[in-house]
Enzyme design. Structure first.
Site, PDB file in Angstrom:
ATOM      1  NE  ARG A  16      56.020  35.369  76.831  1.00 18.52           N
ATOM      2  CZ  ARG A  16      56.384  36.611  76.333  1.00 18.52           C
ATOM      3  NH1 ARG A  16      57.302  37.065  77.087  1.00 18.52           N
ATOM      4  NH2 ARG A  16      55.901  37.268  75.476  1.00 18.52           N
ATOM      5  CD  GLU A  68      55.143  36.516  83.790  1.00 18.46           C
ATOM      6  OE1 GLU A  68      54.384  37.433  83.314  1.00 18.46           O
ATOM      7  OE2 GLU A  68      56.233  36.470  83.774  1.00 18.46           O
ATOM      8  CG  HIS A 128      56.687  40.008  81.887  1.00 13.64           C
ATOM      9  ND1 HIS A 128      56.120  38.849  81.422  1.00 13.64           N
ATOM     10  CD2 HIS A 128      57.167  40.626  80.748  1.00 13.64           C
ATOM     11  CE1 HIS A 128      56.023  38.916  80.059  1.00 13.64           C
ATOM     12  NE2 HIS A 128      56.824  39.757  79.694  1.00 13.64           N
TER      13      HIS A 128
HETATM   14  P1  NAP Z   1      63.047  36.586  67.476  1.00 12.11           P
HETATM   15  O1  NAP Z   1      63.662  37.526  66.841  1.00 12.11           O
HETATM   16  O2  NAP Z   1      62.029  35.595  66.883  1.00 12.11           O
HETATM   17  O3  NAP Z   1      64.219  35.521  67.969  1.00 12.11           O
HETATM   18  C1  NAP Z   1      63.953  34.237  68.783  1.00 12.11           C
HETATM   19  C2  NAP Z   1      65.291  33.549  68.829  1.00 12.11           C
HETATM   20  O4  NAP Z   1      64.919  32.402  69.439  1.00 12.11           O
HETATM   21  C3  NAP Z   1      65.780  32.973  67.203  1.00 12.11           C
HETATM   22  O5  NAP Z   1      66.945  33.300  67.131  1.00 12.11           O
HETATM   23  C4  NAP Z   1      65.440  31.493  67.361  1.00 12.11           C
HETATM   24  O6  NAP Z   1      66.366  30.824  66.302  1.00 12.11           O
HETATM   25  C5  NAP Z   1      65.502  31.213  68.842  1.00 12.11           C
HETATM   26  N1  NAP Z   1      64.559  29.810  69.171  1.00 12.11           N
HETATM   27  C6  NAP Z   1      63.418  29.773  68.498  1.00 12.11           C
HETATM   28  N2  NAP Z   1      63.266  28.422  69.146  1.00 12.11           N
HETATM   29  C7  NAP Z   1      64.254  27.998  69.817  1.00 12.11           C
HETATM   30  C8  NAP Z   1      64.300  26.853  70.480  1.00 12.11           C
HETATM   31  N3  NAP Z   1      63.447  25.920  70.463  1.00 12.11           N
HETATM   32  N4  NAP Z   1      65.715  26.603  71.267  1.00 12.11           N
HETATM   33  C9  NAP Z   1      66.733  27.599  70.754  1.00 12.11           C
HETATM   34  N5  NAP Z   1      66.388  28.761  70.418  1.00 12.11           N
HETATM   35  C10 NAP Z   1      65.169  28.998  69.685  1.00 12.11           C
HETATM   36  O7  NAP Z   1      62.354  37.012  68.495  1.00 12.11           O
HETATM   37  P2  NAP Z   1      62.543  38.263  69.574  1.00 12.11           P
HETATM   38  O8  NAP Z   1      62.028  39.285  68.955  1.00 12.11           O
HETATM   39  O9  NAP Z   1      63.888  38.508  69.868  1.00 12.11           O
HETATM   40  O10 NAP Z   1      61.873  37.911  71.062  1.00 12.11           O
HETATM   41  C11 NAP Z   1      62.216  36.846  71.579  1.00 12.11           C
HETATM   42  C12 NAP Z   1      61.241  36.481  72.834  1.00 12.11           C
HETATM   43  O11 NAP Z   1      61.473  37.634  73.971  1.00 12.11           O
HETATM   44  C13 NAP Z   1      59.839  36.655  72.626  1.00 12.11           C
HETATM   45  O12 NAP Z   1      59.278  35.590  71.771  1.00 12.11           O
HETATM   46  C14 NAP Z   1      59.264  36.906  74.061  1.00 12.11           C
HETATM   47  O13 NAP Z   1      58.961  35.471  74.608  1.00 12.11           O
HETATM   48  C15 NAP Z   1      60.433  37.614  74.767  1.00 12.11           C
HETATM   49  N6  NAP Z   1      60.183  38.921  75.063  1.00 12.11           N
HETATM   50  C16 NAP Z   1      60.008  39.250  76.634  1.00 12.11           C
HETATM   51  C17 NAP Z   1      59.944  40.585  76.775  1.00 12.11           C
HETATM   52  C18 NAP Z   1      60.001  40.956  78.224  1.00 12.11           C
HETATM   53  O14 NAP Z   1      59.157  42.000  78.610  1.00 12.11           O
HETATM   54  N7  NAP Z   1      60.466  40.098  79.194  1.00 12.11           N
HETATM   55  C19 NAP Z   1      59.722  41.570  75.713  1.00 12.11           C
HETATM   56  C20 NAP Z   1      59.623  41.066  74.500  1.00 12.11           C
HETATM   57  C21 NAP Z   1      59.763  39.853  74.123  1.00 12.11           C
HETATM   58  P3  NAP Z   1      65.930  29.584  65.690  1.00 12.11           P
HETATM   59  O15 NAP Z   1      64.787  29.939  65.021  1.00 12.11           O
HETATM   60  O16 NAP Z   1      67.116  29.311  64.829  1.00 12.11           O
HETATM   61  O17 NAP Z   1      66.077  28.808  66.922  1.00 12.11           O
END
Ligand code: NAP
Length: 314
Positions: free
Chosen positions: A233, A262, A280
């Site tokens: 994000r 955005e 995005h």
């Molecule tokens: P996920 O499986 O929940 O993974 C998120 C990771 O971030 C976890 O490993 C978590 O580990 C870590 N995290 C959370 N808070 C943190 C912090 N304060 N500092 C450092 N690490 C932190 O989620 P995902 O499915 O991989 O998706 C991740 C993100 O990608 C989404 O939330 C979304 O914002 C983004 N996304 C973007 C697109 C796009 O089109 N560009 C599409 C889909 C998703 P810990 O809990 O141990 O910290």
């Protein structure tokens, strides 16, 4: 279909899935409406609300739906949904994890390559006739064999890390907590990860907890040959610090699928050849978008038929 409304739909899932939902359930479609709180009145009895990370969910809308039991959201991020207001009312929520991991990871790699190897710049160079007018294209930066730091080694972060094997890259990661089951080295300090990495790829959630965790110091640590890639994000990065670091050469380059406000991109970035921009579109392939839409529908169906969600937000 007659009877009371079962579903309030405030985000479209695409023509096919919208039509399928409307064929099977009594759906109040409100995705073109701005004044949701007033328009939702006929659906007081609905037990499912369909939204998206883009559309979000306000507590004022939840208040208008006394029978609401489940919120099914399109997208994996949910920082735009008032999750705590829903939970206070005993409402369960789902998102669309897993199905988009590989496409978002592919796009992170596309941005790494377009920034380091300047593929977008090269494309413009050839199409603009400079190859014939000027000749050889300037040298770029190698990707293979470099150090990849992943911020947020979750579902998408893992898919990004897995791809590094094919490019002989060493991977380390930063999360709030270590994942002992993974083979990559954990780095408890984001600053230390940025100092070590050649590429720092952001794949953590947005929202207040991660706001500006990539600050001036982290960007400086990544350094003049380092490349930042953000598919998480825009809010994760201090954008003005990033623009300054890119302009001064303190940061080597950036590949961005997301920005803070955005679709408004800081205009300074438009003239920087060391910056690759995408609107995005991490999950935006026909196949993945279809899988996401179907997963929202399947969650709604599972709640209406069996009282439970398939991919609940925990
Ligand atoms: P996920 O499986 O929940 O993974 C998120 C990771 O971030 C976890 O490993 C978590 O580990 C870590 N995290 C959370 N808070 C943190 C912090 N304060 N500092 C450092 N690490 C932190 O989620 P995902 O499915 O991989 O998706 C991740 C993100 O990608 C989404 O939330 C979304 O914002 C983004 N996304 C973007 C697109 C796009 O089109 N560009 C599409 C889909 C998703 P810990 O809990 O141990 O910290």
């Amino acid at each position: 279909m007659s009877g009371p409304y079962q579903i309030v739909q405030i985000a479209s899932l695409g023509d096919d899935v919208d039509a399928e939902l409307a064929r099977r359930y009594r759906v109040l479609p409100l995705w073109n409406e701005a004044d949701l709180e007033n328009m939702v009145a006929p659906a007081r009895d609905a037990s499912v609300l369909i939204t998206s990370v883009r559309r979000g969910l306000r507590s004022s809308l939840i208040d208008k739906l006394p029978n609401l039991g489940a919120v099914c959201s399109w997208g994996v991020g949910y920082e735009t949904l008032d999750v705590s207001a829903a939970r206070e009312r005993g409402i369960v929520l789902s998102n669309t994890p897993h199905v988009l991991d590989n496409c978002v990871a592919d796009l992170a790699w596309a941005l790494m390559f377009s920034t380091a190897r300047r593929t977008s710049v090269g494309d413009r160079y050839v199409k603009g006739g400079q190859w014939t007018e000027i000749g050889a294209f300037p040298l770029s930066t190698r990707v293979w064999g470099k150090r990849l730091g992943v911020v947020g080694l979750g579902r998408i972060g893992m898919a990004i890390a897995r791809r590094a094997m094919g490019f002989d890259m060493e991977v380390r990661y930063h999360n709030r907590s270590e994942r002992p089951e993974v083979q990559y080295q954990y780095e408890p300090s984001l600053l230390a990860l940025a100092e070590w990495a050649d590429f720092l790829v952001l794949a953590c959630p947005g929202g207040p907890e991660t706001r500006h965790i990539v600050n001036r110091d982290v960007l400086k640590a990544l350094g003049s040959t380092g490349i930042l890639v953000n598919i998480a994000r825009g809010t994760v990065v201090d954008e003005s610090a990033m623009v300054e670091a890119l302009a001064s050469g303190e940061l080597g380059g950036a590949g961005l699928d997301v920005v803070a406000n955005e679709p408004h991109v800081p205009p300074e970035l438009f003239t920087m050849d060391n910056v690759s921009l995408m609107p995005h579109v991490g999950s935006a392939t026909l196949e993945t978008r279809s899988d996401m839409a179907r997963l929202v529908m399947q969650n709604a169906e599972s709640f209406l038929e069996h009282g439970r969600l398939l991919t609940p937000i925990v």
